[in-house]
Scaffold this motif. Structure first.
Motif, short mmCIF file in Angstrom:
data_model
loop_
_atom_site.label_atom_id
_atom_site.label_comp_id
_atom_site.label_asym_id
_atom_site.label_seq_id
_atom_site.Cartn_x
_atom_site.Cartn_y
_atom_site.Cartn_z
N MET A 12 0.87 -1.10 0.07
CA MET A 12 0.00 -0.01 0.04
C MET A 12 1.05 1.27 -0.05
O MET A 12 1.78 1.34 0.86
CB MET A 12 -0.82 0.18 1.28
N VAL A 13 0.52 2.14 -0.89
CA VAL A 13 1.54 3.32 -0.97
C VAL A 13 0.68 4.66 -0.82
O VAL A 13 -0.38 4.88 -1.61
CB VAL A 13 2.37 3.40 -2.10
N PHE A 14 0.81 5.22 0.48
CA PHE A 14 0.12 6.67 0.61
C PHE A 14 0.50 7.93 -0.16
O PHE A 14 1.88 8.01 -0.30
CB PHE A 14 -0.03 6.88 1.98
N VAL A 15 -0.37 8.27 -1.07
CA VAL A 15 -0.06 9.40 -1.69
C VAL A 15 -0.74 10.57 -1.29
O VAL A 15 -1.92 10.66 -1.29
CB VAL A 15 -0.08 9.49 -3.17
N THR A 16 0.26 11.63 -0.58
CA THR A 16 -0.63 12.75 0.08
C THR A 16 -1.23 13.84 -0.87
O THR A 16 -0.68 14.19 -1.74
CB THR A 16 0.21 13.31 1.28
N CYS A 17 -2.20 14.49 -0.32
CA CYS A 17 -2.58 15.84 -0.72
C CYS A 17 -2.62 16.86 0.41
O CYS A 17 -3.28 17.90 0.12
CB CYS A 17 -4.24 15.71 -1.38
N SER A 23 0.98 18.21 8.54
CA SER A 23 -0.26 17.30 8.44
C SER A 23 0.03 15.87 7.89
O SER A 23 -0.44 15.05 8.25
CB SER A 23 -1.16 18.34 7.44
N PHE A 24 1.12 16.05 6.81
CA PHE A 24 1.20 14.70 6.27
C PHE A 24 1.88 13.64 7.21
O PHE A 24 1.37 12.51 7.20
CB PHE A 24 2.21 14.85 5.14
N LYS A 25 2.92 14.24 7.98
CA LYS A 25 3.49 13.49 9.07
C LYS A 25 2.52 13.01 10.12
O LYS A 25 2.85 11.55 10.47
CB LYS A 25 4.63 13.91 9.46
N GLY A 26 1.59 13.88 10.32
CA GLY A 26 0.78 13.35 11.49
C GLY A 26 -0.31 12.36 11.00
O GLY A 26 -0.70 11.40 11.70
N TYR A 27 -0.72 12.25 9.79
CA TYR A 27 -1.51 11.50 9.33
C TYR A 27 -0.96 10.20 8.97
O TYR A 27 -1.60 9.09 9.30
CB TYR A 27 -2.34 12.24 8.25
N MET A 31 -0.23 5.19 10.28
CA MET A 31 -0.53 4.16 9.01
C MET A 31 0.54 3.09 8.92
O MET A 31 1.74 3.62 9.25
CB MET A 31 -0.78 5.05 7.84
N PRO A 32 0.09 2.11 8.72
CA PRO A 32 1.26 0.95 8.52
C PRO A 32 1.79 0.73 7.29
O PRO A 32 2.82 0.00 7.00
CB PRO A 32 0.32 -0.29 8.99
N TRP A 33 1.46 1.69 6.21
CA TRP A 33 2.01 1.36 4.93
C TRP A 33 3.13 2.45 4.37
O TRP A 33 3.37 3.40 5.21
CB TRP A 33 0.88 1.27 3.99
N ASN A 34 3.55 2.45 3.06
CA ASN A 34 4.39 2.99 2.65
C ASN A 34 4.04 4.38 2.02
O ASN A 34 2.63 4.49 2.13
CB ASN A 34 5.01 2.47 1.31
N ALA A 35 4.72 5.21 2.02
CA ALA A 35 4.29 6.78 1.43
C ALA A 35 5.37 7.38 0.40
O ALA A 35 6.27 7.11 0.53
CB ALA A 35 4.03 7.68 2.52
N VAL A 36 4.66 7.79 -0.61
CA VAL A 36 5.70 8.88 -1.28
C VAL A 36 5.94 9.91 -0.61
O VAL A 36 4.99 10.65 0.09
CB VAL A 36 4.90 9.36 -2.64
N PRO A 37 7.20 10.36 -0.35
CA PRO A 37 7.63 11.65 0.63
C PRO A 37 6.97 12.74 0.14
O PRO A 37 6.55 13.02 -0.86
CB PRO A 37 9.13 11.75 0.34
N PHE A 38 6.52 13.65 1.28
CA PHE A 38 5.68 14.78 0.75
C PHE A 38 6.51 15.62 0.32
O PHE A 38 5.90 16.39 -0.65
CB PHE A 38 5.84 15.40 2.42
#
Length: 85
Positions: A12-17, A23-27, A31-38
């Motif tokens: 799972m890869v989280f892509v933030t808006c 806000s990105f880091k707090g949200y 979460m237990p999944w991966n993310a595209v860096p802010f």
């Protein structure tokens, strides 16, 4: 490019808006999944390459890709919501 959190068979890869990194880091921090860096602005946000490719107009949006990166659906939220368990 992707910040990893111990991916297994399904990634799972989280892509933030989010509008700011706090806000990105707090949200994402909960979460237990991966993310595209802010900081990867080409790929985060509604008007990013990813947002435009998927036609993102609101959140949440869930796109599902196969293991080769082929887009299977950009309507993942609806697919999950109508699934009978």
């Amino acid at each position: 490019m992707i910040e990893s959190k111990d991916a297994k068979k399904l990634a799972m890869v989280f892509v933030t808006c989010d509008r700011d990194e706090g806000s990105f880091k707090g949200y994402w921090g909960s979460m237990p999944w991966n993310a595209v860096p802010f900081s990867a602005k080409d790929y985060t946000g509604f008007n990013s390459k990813a947002g435009m490719f998927l036609g993102v107009e609101g959140i949440p949006t869930l796109a599902i890709f196969d293991k080769n990166g082929k887009l299977l659906t950009d309507s993942g939220v609806e697919k999950v919501l109508i699934r009978k368990y």
